[in-house]
Design a protein around this motif. Structure first.
Motif, mmCIF file in Angstrom:
data_model
loop_
_atom_site.group_PDB
_atom_site.id
_atom_site.type_symbol
_atom_site.label_atom_id
_atom_site.label_comp_id
_atom_site.label_asym_id
_atom_site.label_seq_id
_atom_site.Cartn_x
_atom_site.Cartn_y
_atom_site.Cartn_z
ATOM 1 N N ILE A 24 -19.643 54.209 25.628
ATOM 2 C CA ILE A 24 -20.330 52.932 25.568
ATOM 3 C C ILE A 24 -20.700 52.567 27.013
ATOM 4 C CG2 ILE A 24 -18.159 51.618 25.607
ATOM 5 C CD1 ILE A 24 -19.571 49.449 23.960
ATOM 6 N N ALA A 25 -21.994 52.454 27.251
ATOM 7 C CA ALA A 25 -22.484 51.999 28.550
ATOM 8 C C ALA A 25 -22.808 50.522 28.385
ATOM 9 C CB ALA A 25 -23.721 52.784 28.964
ATOM 10 N N PHE A 26 -22.448 49.726 29.399
ATOM 11 C CA PHE A 26 -22.624 48.281 29.274
ATOM 12 C C PHE A 26 -23.105 47.674 30.585
ATOM 13 C CE2 PHE A 26 -18.450 48.954 30.996
ATOM 14 C CZ PHE A 26 -18.297 47.950 31.929
ATOM 15 N N THR A 27 -23.794 46.565 30.465
ATOM 16 C CA THR A 27 -24.162 45.729 31.604
ATOM 17 C C THR A 27 -23.927 44.292 31.205
ATOM 18 O OG1 THR A 27 -25.838 47.288 32.391
ATOM 19 C CG2 THR A 27 -26.020 45.021 33.165
ATOM 20 N N ILE A 28 -23.368 43.528 32.133
ATOM 21 C CA ILE A 28 -23.111 42.108 31.917
ATOM 22 C C ILE A 28 -24.014 41.300 32.843
ATOM 23 C CG2 ILE A 28 -21.382 40.262 32.035
ATOM 24 C CD1 ILE A 28 -20.619 42.328 29.992
ATOM 25 N N PHE A 29 -24.656 40.291 32.273
ATOM 26 C CA PHE A 29 -25.411 39.313 33.048
ATOM 27 C C PHE A 29 -24.726 37.965 32.889
ATOM 28 C CE2 PHE A 29 -28.648 42.526 32.373
ATOM 29 C CZ PHE A 29 -29.277 42.576 33.599
ATOM 30 N N ASP A 30 -24.629 37.226 33.970
ATOM 31 C CA ASP A 30 -24.151 35.851 33.937
ATOM 32 C C ASP A 30 -25.384 34.998 34.200
ATOM 33 O OD1 ASP A 30 -22.877 33.438 34.054
ATOM 34 O OD2 ASP A 30 -21.501 33.981 35.665
ATOM 35 N N GLY A 31 -25.917 34.404 33.143
ATOM 36 C CA GLY A 31 -27.225 33.756 33.243
ATOM 37 C C GLY A 31 -28.252 34.842 33.508
ATOM 38 N N GLU A 32 -29.041 34.662 34.542
ATOM 39 C CA GLU A 32 -30.028 35.681 34.903
ATOM 40 C C GLU A 32 -29.532 36.585 36.028
ATOM 41 O OE1 GLU A 32 -33.914 34.058 35.560
ATOM 42 O OE2 GLU A 32 -34.126 33.500 33.456
ATOM 43 N N ASN A 33 -28.281 36.438 36.384
ATOM 44 C CA ASN A 33 -27.718 37.209 37.486
ATOM 45 C C ASN A 33 -26.961 38.432 36.983
ATOM 46 O OD1 ASN A 33 -28.524 35.290 39.532
ATOM 47 N ND2 ASN A 33 -26.915 33.970 38.729
ATOM 48 N N PHE A 34 -27.276 39.583 37.559
ATOM 49 C CA PHE A 34 -26.523 40.796 37.261
ATOM 50 C C PHE A 34 -25.080 40.561 37.689
ATOM 51 C CE2 PHE A 34 -24.553 44.584 39.031
ATOM 52 C CZ PHE A 34 -24.547 45.418 37.934
ATOM 53 N N TYR A 35 -24.148 40.962 36.823
ATOM 54 C CA TYR A 35 -22.731 40.784 37.143
ATOM 55 C C TYR A 35 -22.021 42.123 37.330
ATOM 56 C CZ TYR A 35 -17.852 39.411 36.731
ATOM 57 O OH TYR A 35 -16.513 39.243 36.958
ATOM 58 N N ARG A 36 -22.089 42.986 36.319
ATOM 59 C CA ARG A 36 -21.372 44.255 36.393
ATOM 60 C C ARG A 36 -21.904 45.218 35.341
ATOM 61 N NH1 ARG A 36 -14.973 45.141 35.589
ATOM 62 N NH2 ARG A 36 -14.973 47.372 35.883
ATOM 63 N N CYS A 37 -21.745 46.505 35.629
ATOM 64 C CA CYS A 37 -22.119 47.520 34.638
ATOM 65 C C CYS A 37 -21.157 48.688 34.737
ATOM 66 C CB CYS A 37 -23.558 47.994 34.839
ATOM 67 S SG CYS A 37 -23.870 48.790 36.422
ATOM 68 N N GLY A 38 -21.168 49.525 33.713
ATOM 69 C CA GLY A 38 -20.297 50.689 33.721
ATOM 70 C C GLY A 38 -20.435 51.474 32.436
ATOM 71 N N GLU A 39 -19.643 52.512 32.337
ATOM 72 C CA GLU A 39 -19.637 53.352 31.139
ATOM 73 C C GLU A 39 -18.202 53.752 30.855
ATOM 74 O OE1 GLU A 39 -22.152 57.058 29.205
ATOM 75 O OE2 GLU A 39 -22.297 56.686 31.366
ATOM 76 N N VAL A 40 -17.803 53.614 29.608
ATOM 77 C CA VAL A 40 -16.462 53.955 29.170
ATOM 78 C C VAL A 40 -16.581 55.105 28.174
ATOM 79 C CG1 VAL A 40 -14.384 53.130 28.008
ATOM 80 C CG2 VAL A 40 -15.693 51.577 29.472
ATOM 81 N N ASN A 41 -15.902 56.206 28.464
ATOM 82 C CA ASN A 41 -15.926 57.367 27.567
ATOM 83 C C ASN A 41 -14.876 57.214 26.478
ATOM 84 O OD1 ASN A 41 -17.982 58.922 28.885
ATOM 85 N ND2 ASN A 41 -16.522 59.251 30.527
ATOM 86 N N PHE A 42 -15.216 57.694 25.294
ATOM 87 C CA PHE A 42 -14.288 57.683 24.174
ATOM 88 C C PHE A 42 -13.527 58.996 24.167
ATOM 89 C CE2 PHE A 42 -17.996 55.256 22.131
ATOM 90 C CZ PHE A 42 -17.594 54.065 22.683
ATOM 91 N N THR A 43 -12.245 58.924 23.834
ATOM 92 C CA THR A 43 -11.435 60.134 23.764
ATOM 93 C C THR A 43 -11.093 60.437 22.315
ATOM 94 O OG1 THR A 43 -9.398 58.884 24.117
ATOM 95 C CG2 THR A 43 -10.459 59.808 26.067
ATOM 96 N N GLY A 44 -10.826 61.687 22.069
ATOM 97 C CA GLY A 44 -10.461 62.143 20.733
ATOM 98 C C GLY A 44 -11.150 63.452 20.423
ATOM 99 N N SER A 45 -10.472 64.291 19.680
ATOM 100 C CA SER A 45 -11.045 65.597 19.360
ATOM 101 C C SER A 45 -11.922 65.574 18.117
ATOM 102 C CB SER A 45 -9.926 66.639 19.188
ATOM 103 O OG SER A 45 -9.024 66.227 18.174
ATOM 104 N N THR A 46 -11.857 64.465 17.357
ATOM 105 C CA THR A 46 -12.716 64.326 16.182
ATOM 106 C C THR A 46 -13.505 63.034 16.291
ATOM 107 O OG1 THR A 46 -11.157 63.054 14.830
ATOM 108 C CG2 THR A 46 -10.952 65.477 14.748
ATOM 109 N N VAL A 47 -14.544 62.913 15.516
ATOM 110 C CA VAL A 47 -15.334 61.679 15.535
ATOM 111 C C VAL A 47 -14.501 60.496 15.062
ATOM 112 C CG1 VAL A 47 -16.349 61.888 13.211
ATOM 113 C CG2 VAL A 47 -17.585 60.656 15.011
ATOM 114 N N PHE A 48 -13.526 60.743 14.195
ATOM 115 C CA PHE A 48 -12.691 59.646 13.706
ATOM 116 C C PHE A 48 -11.771 59.126 14.813
ATOM 117 C CE2 PHE A 48 -13.610 62.326 9.959
ATOM 118 C CZ PHE A 48 -14.466 61.444 9.336
ATOM 119 N N GLU A 49 -11.218 60.041 15.609
ATOM 120 C CA GLU A 49 -10.396 59.620 16.745
ATOM 121 C C GLU A 49 -11.239 58.875 17.775
ATOM 122 O OE1 GLU A 49 -8.626 63.267 18.099
ATOM 123 O OE2 GLU A 49 -7.215 63.362 16.427
#
Length: 189
Positions: A24-49
């Protein structure tokens, strides 16, 4: 309040999301101001995990940033039914986590936010220029090259508009999605 704001949702913290079965890649805006962004990887050997992990990590993201409004890129253009089903699992887990915490969530078609930031589909002249520069390639090669060019345009938009140097096209996409929502779907008062 201008009439154009009547159809907009009141929101201060806006999150743009580009989601896949792996992250999941995300960006946060506070009003019209850029606040933070990043990407969080999912772990698990199957799609269910990975689906479970996606839910847990999305809950954690929400608790950290508490967005009022979330725009997630609509999943379209899937060539495999199996991939579409796996994406549906993960998207469902992510959206359930967001809704559990009270955010307004909308889907955004890729062409909506891409066109808004000036990243429209390649023109015939641009496609012809690619073919002239790289003659004799397959149709899928040209299609992929066009995709790479458009991904780079979004990364360039992030740098030019917000001064952010990004290496992940997923994070760049989340920024474009979030900025589209800030400008088109939300208002501050």
């Amino acid at each position: 309040m201008p009439l154009s704001d009547l159809h907009k949702t009141k929101a201060q913290k806006v999150m743009g999301i580009d989601c896949s079965t792996k992250s999941i890649a995300f960006t946060i805006f506070d009003g019209e101001n850029f606040y933070r962004c990043g990407e969080v990887n999912f772990t698990g050997s199957t799609v269910f995990e990975r689906t479970y992990d996606a839910h847990v990590k999305t809950l954690a993201l929400f608790e950290e940033f508490t967005p009022d409004f979330v725009a997630i890129e609509a999943a379209i253009m899937v060539r495999s039914t199996s991939v579409a089903i796996k994406m549906a699992y993960v998207f469902g887990a992510v959206i359930a986590a967001l809704l559990k915490n009270g955010a307004t969530v909308i889907e955004v078609p890729p062409m909506s936010w891409q066109s808004f930031i000036g990243n429209k589909i390649l023109t015939k002249a641009e496609k012809d220029a690619i073919k002239a520069e790289f003659p004799g390639k397959s149709a899928s090669w040209y299609q992929n090259r066009g995709r790479q060019i458009r991904k780079q345009r979004t990364i360039t938009f992030a740098k030019d508009k917000f001064g952010i140097e990004l290496t992940s096209d997923n994070v760049a996409d989340s920024l474009g999605i979030g900025w589209w929502a800030v400008q088109n779907k939300t208002r501050r008062s």
